[in-house]
Scaffold this motif. Sequence first.
Motif, PDB file in Angstrom:
ATOM      1  N   LEU A 191      -0.212   1.279   9.786  1.00  0.00           N
ATOM      2  CA  LEU A 191       0.384   1.824   8.678  1.00  0.00           C
ATOM      3  C   LEU A 191      -0.241   1.761   7.392  1.00  0.00           C
ATOM      4  O   LEU A 191      -0.478   2.780   6.648  1.00  0.00           O
ATOM      5  CB  LEU A 191       1.889   0.978   8.279  1.00  0.00           C
ATOM      6  CG  LEU A 191       2.983   1.579   7.346  1.00  0.00           C
ATOM      7  CD1 LEU A 191       3.242   3.072   8.136  1.00  0.00           C
ATOM      8  CD2 LEU A 191       4.073   0.656   6.992  1.00  0.00           C
ATOM      9  N   GLY A 192      -1.084   0.540   7.293  1.00  0.00           N
ATOM     10  CA  GLY A 192      -1.784   0.585   6.205  1.00  0.00           C
ATOM     11  C   GLY A 192      -3.169   1.692   6.375  1.00  0.00           C
ATOM     12  O   GLY A 192      -3.317   2.337   5.231  1.00  0.00           O
ATOM     13  N   VAL A 193      -3.614   1.986   7.287  1.00  0.00           N
ATOM     14  CA  VAL A 193      -4.461   2.814   7.636  1.00  0.00           C
ATOM     15  C   VAL A 193      -3.889   4.483   7.349  1.00  0.00           C
ATOM     16  O   VAL A 193      -4.718   5.166   6.659  1.00  0.00           O
ATOM     17  CB  VAL A 193      -5.093   3.005   9.069  1.00  0.00           C
ATOM     18  CG1 VAL A 193      -6.356   3.830   9.275  1.00  0.00           C
ATOM     19  CG2 VAL A 193      -5.475   1.584   9.554  1.00  0.00           C
ATOM     20  N   MET A 249      -3.827   8.900   3.842  1.00  0.00           N
ATOM     21  CA  MET A 249      -2.929   9.817   2.916  1.00  0.00           C
ATOM     22  C   MET A 249      -3.302   9.810   1.471  1.00  0.00           C
ATOM     23  O   MET A 249      -3.310  10.808   1.035  1.00  0.00           O
ATOM     24  CB  MET A 249      -1.476   9.159   3.106  1.00  0.00           C
ATOM     25  CG  MET A 249      -0.804   9.739   4.383  1.00  0.00           C
ATOM     26  SD  MET A 249      -0.510  11.334   4.496  1.00  0.00           S
ATOM     27  CE  MET A 249       0.744  11.589   3.169  1.00  0.00           C
ATOM     28  N   ILE A 250      -3.736   8.346   1.154  1.00  0.00           N
ATOM     29  CA  ILE A 250      -4.034   8.454  -0.186  1.00  0.00           C
ATOM     30  C   ILE A 250      -5.312   9.227  -0.454  1.00  0.00           C
ATOM     31  O   ILE A 250      -5.404   9.816  -1.534  1.00  0.00           O
ATOM     32  CB  ILE A 250      -4.098   6.825  -0.689  1.00  0.00           C
ATOM     33  CG1 ILE A 250      -2.993   6.093  -0.757  1.00  0.00           C
ATOM     34  CG2 ILE A 250      -5.062   6.874  -1.937  1.00  0.00           C
ATOM     35  CD1 ILE A 250      -3.000   4.638  -0.943  1.00  0.00           C
ATOM     36  N   ARG A 307       4.355  24.315   1.993  1.00  0.00           N
ATOM     37  CA  ARG A 307       2.757  24.878   2.303  1.00  0.00           C
ATOM     38  C   ARG A 307       1.907  23.858   1.950  1.00  0.00           C
ATOM     39  O   ARG A 307       0.880  23.515   2.615  1.00  0.00           O
ATOM     40  CB  ARG A 307       2.404  26.261   1.391  1.00  0.00           C
ATOM     41  CG  ARG A 307       1.449  27.054   1.637  1.00  0.00           C
ATOM     42  CD  ARG A 307       1.113  28.061   0.757  1.00  0.00           C
ATOM     43  NE  ARG A 307      -0.137  28.472   0.476  1.00  0.00           N
ATOM     44  CZ  ARG A 307      -0.666  29.311   1.316  1.00  0.00           C
ATOM     45  NH1 ARG A 307      -0.422  29.909   2.353  1.00  0.00           N
ATOM     46  NH2 ARG A 307      -2.177  29.353   1.131  1.00  0.00           N
ATOM     47  N   ASN A 308       1.992  23.220   0.795  1.00  0.00           N
ATOM     48  CA  ASN A 308       0.820  22.317   0.467  1.00  0.00           C
ATOM     49  C   ASN A 308       0.915  20.908   1.325  1.00  0.00           C
ATOM     50  O   ASN A 308      -0.075  20.503   1.618  1.00  0.00           O
ATOM     51  CB  ASN A 308       1.007  21.911  -1.166  1.00  0.00           C
ATOM     52  CG  ASN A 308      -0.037  21.299  -1.540  1.00  0.00           C
ATOM     53  OD1 ASN A 308      -1.336  21.627  -1.401  1.00  0.00           O
ATOM     54  ND2 ASN A 308       0.006  19.942  -2.127  1.00  0.00           N
ATOM     55  N   VAL A 309       2.389  20.580   1.447  1.00  0.00           N
ATOM     56  CA  VAL A 309       2.422  19.341   2.131  1.00  0.00           C
ATOM     57  C   VAL A 309       1.747  19.351   3.648  1.00  0.00           C
ATOM     58  O   VAL A 309       0.976  18.671   4.005  1.00  0.00           O
ATOM     59  CB  VAL A 309       3.800  18.950   2.226  1.00  0.00           C
ATOM     60  CG1 VAL A 309       4.059  17.709   3.092  1.00  0.00           C
ATOM     61  CG2 VAL A 309       4.316  18.548   0.792  1.00  0.00           C
ATOM     62  N   THR A 310       2.075  20.660   4.221  1.00  0.00           N
ATOM     63  CA  THR A 310       1.485  20.685   5.926  1.00  0.00           C
ATOM     64  C   THR A 310       0.007  20.864   5.545  1.00  0.00           C
ATOM     65  O   THR A 310      -0.669  20.687   6.435  1.00  0.00           O
ATOM     66  CB  THR A 310       1.953  21.910   6.207  1.00  0.00           C
ATOM     67  OG1 THR A 310       2.116  23.212   5.400  1.00  0.00           O
ATOM     68  CG2 THR A 310       3.659  21.860   6.736  1.00  0.00           C
ATOM     69  N   ASN A 311      -0.358  21.624   4.400  1.00  0.00           N
ATOM     70  CA  ASN A 311      -1.973  21.598   4.342  1.00  0.00           C
ATOM     71  C   ASN A 311      -2.691  20.093   4.271  1.00  0.00           C
ATOM     72  O   ASN A 311      -3.681  19.969   4.711  1.00  0.00           O
ATOM     73  CB  ASN A 311      -2.163  22.329   2.838  1.00  0.00           C
ATOM     74  CG  ASN A 311      -3.102  23.403   2.946  1.00  0.00           C
ATOM     75  OD1 ASN A 311      -3.765  23.519   4.101  1.00  0.00           O
ATOM     76  ND2 ASN A 311      -3.095  24.333   1.987  1.00  0.00           N
ATOM     77  N   VAL A 312      -1.846  19.187   3.302  1.00  0.00           N
ATOM     78  CA  VAL A 312      -2.722  17.960   3.504  1.00  0.00           C
ATOM     79  C   VAL A 312      -2.654  17.345   4.811  1.00  0.00           C
ATOM     80  O   VAL A 312      -3.807  16.715   5.245  1.00  0.00           O
ATOM     81  CB  VAL A 312      -1.590  16.943   2.343  1.00  0.00           C
ATOM     82  CG1 VAL A 312      -2.125  15.532   2.691  1.00  0.00           C
ATOM     83  CG2 VAL A 312      -1.789  17.533   0.957  1.00  0.00           C
ATOM     84  N   ILE A 352       0.878  -1.140   0.036  1.00  0.00           N
ATOM     85  CA  ILE A 352      -0.128  -0.158   0.059  1.00  0.00           C
ATOM     86  C   ILE A 352       0.905   1.447   0.152  1.00  0.00           C
ATOM     87  O   ILE A 352       0.737   2.393  -0.845  1.00  0.00           O
ATOM     88  CB  ILE A 352      -0.991   0.031   1.248  1.00  0.00           C
ATOM     89  CG1 ILE A 352      -2.034   1.196   1.020  1.00  0.00           C
ATOM     90  CG2 ILE A 352      -0.272  -0.008   2.689  1.00  0.00           C
ATOM     91  CD1 ILE A 352      -2.833   1.015  -0.150  1.00  0.00           C
ATOM     92  N   LEU A 353       2.040   1.209   0.507  1.00  0.00           N
ATOM     93  CA  LEU A 353       2.745   2.274   0.611  1.00  0.00           C
ATOM     94  C   LEU A 353       3.505   2.574  -0.908  1.00  0.00           C
ATOM     95  O   LEU A 353       3.404   3.660  -1.155  1.00  0.00           O
ATOM     96  CB  LEU A 353       4.179   2.121   1.596  1.00  0.00           C
ATOM     97  CG  LEU A 353       3.906   2.223   3.224  1.00  0.00           C
ATOM     98  CD1 LEU A 353       5.158   2.023   3.820  1.00  0.00           C
ATOM     99  CD2 LEU A 353       3.392   3.568   3.271  1.00  0.00           C
ATOM    100  N   LEU A 354       3.611   1.456  -1.593  1.00  0.00           N
ATOM    101  CA  LEU A 354       4.071   1.752  -2.879  1.00  0.00           C
ATOM    102  C   LEU A 354       2.893   2.450  -3.674  1.00  0.00           C
ATOM    103  O   LEU A 354       3.398   3.580  -4.528  1.00  0.00           O
ATOM    104  CB  LEU A 354       4.252   0.123  -3.493  1.00  0.00           C
ATOM    105  CG  LEU A 354       5.106   0.037  -4.827  1.00  0.00           C
ATOM    106  CD1 LEU A 354       6.626   0.261  -4.171  1.00  0.00           C
ATOM    107  CD2 LEU A 354       4.859  -1.420  -5.450  1.00  0.00           C
ATOM    108  N   LEU A 355       1.887   2.142  -3.440  1.00  0.00           N
ATOM    109  CA  LEU A 355       0.771   2.782  -4.037  1.00  0.00           C
ATOM    110  C   LEU A 355       0.728   4.333  -3.859  1.00  0.00           C
ATOM    111  O   LEU A 355       0.660   4.981  -4.615  1.00  0.00           O
ATOM    112  CB  LEU A 355      -0.671   2.288  -3.769  1.00  0.00           C
ATOM    113  CG  LEU A 355      -2.101   2.840  -4.409  1.00  0.00           C
ATOM    114  CD1 LEU A 355      -1.904   2.682  -5.820  1.00  0.00           C
ATOM    115  CD2 LEU A 355      -3.090   2.322  -3.790  1.00  0.00           C
ATOM    116  N   LEU A 356       1.127   4.388  -2.521  1.00  0.00           N
ATOM    117  CA  LEU A 356       1.139   5.897  -1.887  1.00  0.00           C
ATOM    118  C   LEU A 356       2.176   6.563  -2.579  1.00  0.00           C
ATOM    119  O   LEU A 356       2.103   7.916  -3.129  1.00  0.00           O
ATOM    120  CB  LEU A 356       1.305   5.922  -0.563  1.00  0.00           C
ATOM    121  CG  LEU A 356       1.186   7.293   0.404  1.00  0.00           C
ATOM    122  CD1 LEU A 356       0.076   7.819  -0.061  1.00  0.00           C
ATOM    123  CD2 LEU A 356       1.497   7.105   1.786  1.00  0.00           C
ATOM    124  N   VAL A 357       3.315   6.031  -2.607  1.00  0.00           N
ATOM    125  CA  VAL A 357       4.455   6.558  -3.379  1.00  0.00           C
ATOM    126  C   VAL A 357       4.171   7.121  -4.789  1.00  0.00           C
ATOM    127  O   VAL A 357       4.481   8.150  -5.394  1.00  0.00           O
ATOM    128  CB  VAL A 357       5.821   5.686  -3.096  1.00  0.00           C
ATOM    129  CG1 VAL A 357       6.795   6.273  -4.318  1.00  0.00           C
ATOM    130  CG2 VAL A 357       6.160   5.557  -1.838  1.00  0.00           C
TER     131      VAL A 357
END
Lengths: 337, 249
Positions: free
Chosen positions: A286-288, A293-294, A47-52, A24-29
């Motif tokens: 970690l998956g959750v 994040m996704i 700015r955008n990363v902190t926003n997420v 799942i981390l692969l998908l996220l990357v």
Amino acid sequence: MDDKDKKIASLHLKLMPYLEKYGILLLLVIMILVMHILQPDVFLSWRNVTNVFKQISWQSMLALGVFMVIVTAGIDLSVGSIMMLSLMILAVVAKAGAPWYIVVITPLIAGFLCGLFNGLGITLLRMPHPFIMTLGTLYIFRGTGNLISGGTPISGFTDEVRYLGHGRIDLQWLGLEKSQYLPVSLVLIAIVYIIFWIFLNHSKTGKWIYAIGGNPNAARASGINVNKILVIVYSLCGFLSGIGALILAGRTDSGYPNAGLQSELDAIAACIIGGASFFGGRGTVLGVFAGVMIMGILRNGLNLMDVSSFWQQVLIGSIIVLAVYIDVLRRDLGTRK
Amino acid sequence: MSSTTNPLLEAKGITKYFGTITALENVNLKVHAGECLGVVGDNGAGKSTLMKVLSGLYKPSAGSLFFQGKEEILESPRDSQNLGLEMVYQDLALAGNLPIGENIFLGREPTKNLGFIKLLDFNKIKELTNAHLDKLKINVKSADQKVEELSGGQRQAVAIARSTAFNAKVVIMDEPTAALAIKEVGKVLDLINSLKKTGVGVIVISHRMDDIFTVCDRVMALFQGTNFAEASLSNTSRDEVIGWIMGKK
């Protein structure tokens, strides 16, 4: 030829557990890379990363709670309503002029009690499925939230109350600019997720939660008090929703009737995308996190690209189906002898 | 020799109702140390219900249990485990999503202290699991293998390993060979014989006369929830026992 096949098969066997754990981390990357390519200037900016992270902060709490429930092969549909009720109680207590340390602790207690109510209902009333109890409390808690607040928003909290959701950790001492701060909510997510990772993987109770999801009869036969563990799980889920309420209070500076509306579905979606199984016993913290994040990155990225929110709905739905289908395919491969 | 000493486990007048259904009526049972008791009966005769009463999973509607001569009231499987009464269930009662070691120690995991918090001691679980599996001569690839990846025979072996990991005094087995391949049956029966030698009382519920006549010292038959017949193995025959199962003396 045969030899080569064997080599591939053994490599396959060695890789599978890692793929199952970290796929799942692969998908996220991949998603992050795609977004970066599509929006090279903005997406990976500070700015955008902190926003997420700010945007996913309260959802990540609900998702973690729902995840624990799903591991027991249960479901909690009421987390959005628990968060709303906790938020409203916080708002009412704050408006009544209570000191900040009381205001901060009320949503946590309220959330915990709501979860306890779910857990006791499911076990003592012997509901045929947690779906029913929490569907009921989805209405009960939101209704109660509106009753105590009169159905209107209540705004304006002190800085101490807003700290977890709105606070910034200045990084200028590291030589960074003032705009490059760390949101307190990000630190909070990290701490809560690490604590629950330890709890679920390294404590007896955590192991029993997985055992109940794997085979409740086995857990019972092992002398585990299944009902007690379920009550603990639903209470913790409520408690996490209470933390979500505190974060949301900080972010929005307001208690409002629509808070957390349908967020239980987002929480469930994040768990499923992250590899949790509705049949229980499967999935990782970690998956959750990756699931949350996704969903957060997808929404953020589509907003950046000015895609309509209707398309966002279509895409998130598609990702849920796709993620689970990939999981089905992976399981097929994994069980091939 | 064992019949002169006090029984290790004795059940007297066990009765169990499920609503209006009488599953057991006034059933008596005893087993001595180092003895294997076979319990036979047709489907629905009450064998499994009786075993669940003995393991504390069901509370009897009437009757009492004596362990080493002392009356005990079992509120949960934990109580019976604490006495040294272990059960191997027909549906195996293993969590497929957990590794072998964690199944064996489920509910009784060894922990280590890290300051004021207790964490699972995975190294110890692995170490104890390997030692225990070696002792019972059970072969698996690794203690970390998930139970859902094992064959039926291996699962049965894990279930038996689980029941004997904590100094069991009485082990109750519900159809221990029902799901096994022929070559695995012998191994499980050997396991039962070696348990007897260590002084463990074993109760085997089985449909298979081969099992009963290979490992048991005494056999009792239930019929429609009541004691029907009982004899030591040397005083009976397969045909007679099969007759009991069908309600004929």
